[in-house]
Every structure is written in structure tokens, then in C-alpha cells.
Write a protein that holds these residues in place. Sequence first.
Motif, mmCIF file in Angstrom:
data_model
loop_
_atom_site.group_PDB
_atom_site.id
_atom_site.type_symbol
_atom_site.label_atom_id
_atom_site.label_comp_id
_atom_site.label_asym_id
_atom_site.label_seq_id
_atom_site.Cartn_x
_atom_site.Cartn_y
_atom_site.Cartn_z
ATOM 1 N N ARG A 274 61.894 -53.673 50.820
ATOM 2 C CA ARG A 274 62.714 -54.565 49.442
ATOM 3 C C ARG A 274 64.872 -53.887 49.688
ATOM 4 O O ARG A 274 65.075 -54.075 49.258
ATOM 5 C CB ARG A 274 62.329 -54.488 48.477
ATOM 6 C CG ARG A 274 61.401 -55.395 48.457
ATOM 7 C CD ARG A 274 60.776 -55.579 46.373
ATOM 8 N NE ARG A 274 61.564 -56.084 46.069
ATOM 9 C CZ ARG A 274 61.349 -55.844 44.242
ATOM 10 N NH1 ARG A 274 59.834 -56.695 44.484
ATOM 11 N NH2 ARG A 274 62.134 -56.614 44.105
ATOM 12 N N THR B 169 67.556 -59.522 39.621
ATOM 13 C CA THR B 169 67.995 -59.778 40.622
ATOM 14 C C THR B 169 69.558 -60.022 40.871
ATOM 15 O O THR B 169 70.298 -59.689 41.436
ATOM 16 C CB THR B 169 67.498 -60.960 41.275
ATOM 17 O OG1 THR B 169 67.744 -61.876 39.807
ATOM 18 C CG2 THR B 169 66.068 -60.398 41.559
ATOM 19 N N GLU B 170 69.463 -60.121 39.595
ATOM 20 C CA GLU B 170 71.581 -60.493 38.290
ATOM 21 C C GLU B 170 72.443 -60.007 39.120
ATOM 22 O O GLU B 170 73.434 -60.059 39.053
ATOM 23 C CB GLU B 170 71.842 -61.582 37.585
ATOM 24 C CG GLU B 170 70.890 -60.800 36.319
ATOM 25 C CD GLU B 170 69.502 -60.526 35.841
ATOM 26 O OE1 GLU B 170 69.485 -60.313 34.819
ATOM 27 O OE2 GLU B 170 68.982 -61.266 36.513
ATOM 28 N N GLU C 273 74.325 -55.800 44.278
ATOM 29 C CA GLU C 273 72.857 -54.871 45.250
ATOM 30 C C GLU C 273 73.248 -53.318 44.936
ATOM 31 O O GLU C 273 73.008 -52.310 44.598
ATOM 32 C CB GLU C 273 73.182 -54.907 46.332
ATOM 33 C CG GLU C 273 72.683 -56.473 47.008
ATOM 34 C CD GLU C 273 70.616 -56.476 46.732
ATOM 35 O OE1 GLU C 273 70.063 -55.559 46.715
ATOM 36 O OE2 GLU C 273 70.533 -56.886 45.817
ATOM 37 N N LYS D 192 72.464 -51.517 41.183
ATOM 38 C CA LYS D 192 70.937 -51.420 40.910
ATOM 39 C C LYS D 192 70.328 -49.840 40.580
ATOM 40 O O LYS D 192 70.033 -49.680 39.793
ATOM 41 C CB LYS D 192 69.994 -51.898 41.866
ATOM 42 C CG LYS D 192 70.377 -53.671 41.746
ATOM 43 C CD LYS D 192 69.704 -54.248 42.895
ATOM 44 C CE LYS D 192 69.708 -55.669 42.731
ATOM 45 N NZ LYS D 192 68.218 -56.511 43.371
#
Length: 281
Positions: A245, A263-264, A267, A270
Motif C-alpha cells: 500500500r 483516505t481523505e 499522502e 498520513k
Amino acid sequence: MILNKLLPKDIDESSVYCQYENNGKEPTEWEQVTMFNNQGYGIISVDEYFGAINRNGEIIIPLEYSNLIDFDDELILACNVNDFWGFINWKNEIVIPFEYSYASIFLEKYNLSKVCKNGKYGYIDRRNQEVIPLDYDSITIINFNEIGVLRNGKWGIVNVQNQLIIDFKYDFAICIAENIYYVGKEVAEKIENYDLDLDLLTFKNGNLVKFGLIDENENLLMEYESYTTTGFFANNKVLAFDYHRNENYLFDIISKERMYAPTEINEDEKTDYLKNILLEK
């Protein structure tokens, strides 16, 4: 003693301390090309030879080293032209001889330097006495008074008294919290079309190494599922990495649950999101 004098524009561009925007102009102030320590001394390089100056630009350490690293007011980590490392003081006196193929600065907490000599690693103190003998094929940094050490192809854990804590049976080992260790094991999993230049995953004998978590009694707290060691552990949770992932997640060693960032979330945000959760009381 007569001191040679330089101009700021004489300093190698690669060594310039970027305190100011260059804007295509030659530096005119010494503060633009080096960072001075509390004694008013700064490391410089000219034609790829390193030395040191005072705030007037006078050379106090000759430009005769292939590298100098300033880390405190007493010692300088130095590499001579034969690529051997040692330590000098600000009078250019040799304090620890140039006998190491690798040396680190002295760690502030433990006051020890990681060194390598004749292919063997250990830690020395400021008197050049071996605190962790140079008996190991590789060693990690010191965390929580403990060190991962490699011998005869297997990793174990010793403490700063060089007492064995975890036996030599793993394909990697490092302490990440008190009595908590990331350990590695070769697995049969194949990674297709992996670019070795990424230097992200670990391989041994051509096989992938994955990482689990153990305690001081070698109880397995997390299966060998993380693709890297992250070094972050708190509140019974560890930060682990999912290669497929391409993102980090939290593993709870009590509930055995895994948590990925929503997911919102962007990237690049995170991992920080997960670290914040990790540190929450």
C-alpha cells in the motif's frame, strides 16, 4: 604564529553554510560561509581540503583534512587524506588517533562514538577506550541503553555494558523502546520488479527480510509483517510499513489491530497523522 588569511569568496561553494540567499553574488561575510561555534571558530573547505577559521577569517586549523565535523567546543571529528578518522581539538592536536575507517560524533547522551577498525565495529569513549569492544560486524545506534549487534551473520542485542540481552538469532535487531525490539527474519515472500536502487526493503541471501516486534523475553508482540523498521513506539502501538500500500500504519500490540490513516488525508501528511495518534495519552 602567523595565521594565513582568506576571503569568504575563497570557500568551496559545496561547503557554504546557507544562512543567506546567494542571489548570484559572492559572499562577503564569514557568517555567510560557515557557522561559528561558541568559541568563535568555524569549519571551512578550500579546494576540497578542510580546516577552520576564527571570526576574522584567520586559519586556526590548516586546510589539510578531507573532512571535519564540528560537534562540540572540545573535539572535532576529522578525516585525514588517507581516509582514516580520528578526533582533534581546536589547537589541531590529535586527541584520538586516525585509526578508524569510520567514526561518528560522540553521542550527547552516552558520550560514546561508534567506530570501525579492520572491519569490526564498537563504541569508544573520549579516552579512546573501547566501551563496546570492536568485535561486531555491524552495530546500530544506542537506544534505551541497548544496541543491536551483528556477529557471524546474526543479530542480537547487548546493553552499554556489553552484556547480552537478546541472543544472536535474528536477521536484524534494534531496540525501539524500553524492552521492546524490532527484529528481522528472512521470509519466502517475493517482491516482483523491485528496484534495488530504492534502498527501501532489506534483503539477505536474495530473500526478503520482514520485521516483527518482541519483548525482552522474546515474546512475539507483532508478527513479521512490517517491511521496514520505523523506530516509533508508544502507548502499546508501533509504527509499521505496508510496502504494497506504500504507507505506514499503526499496530496495537494488545488488541492486534491495525490502523491506517483515513483516505481523505493527503499522502504526505498520513505518517504525521499516525505519529500524533501514537503519542496521544
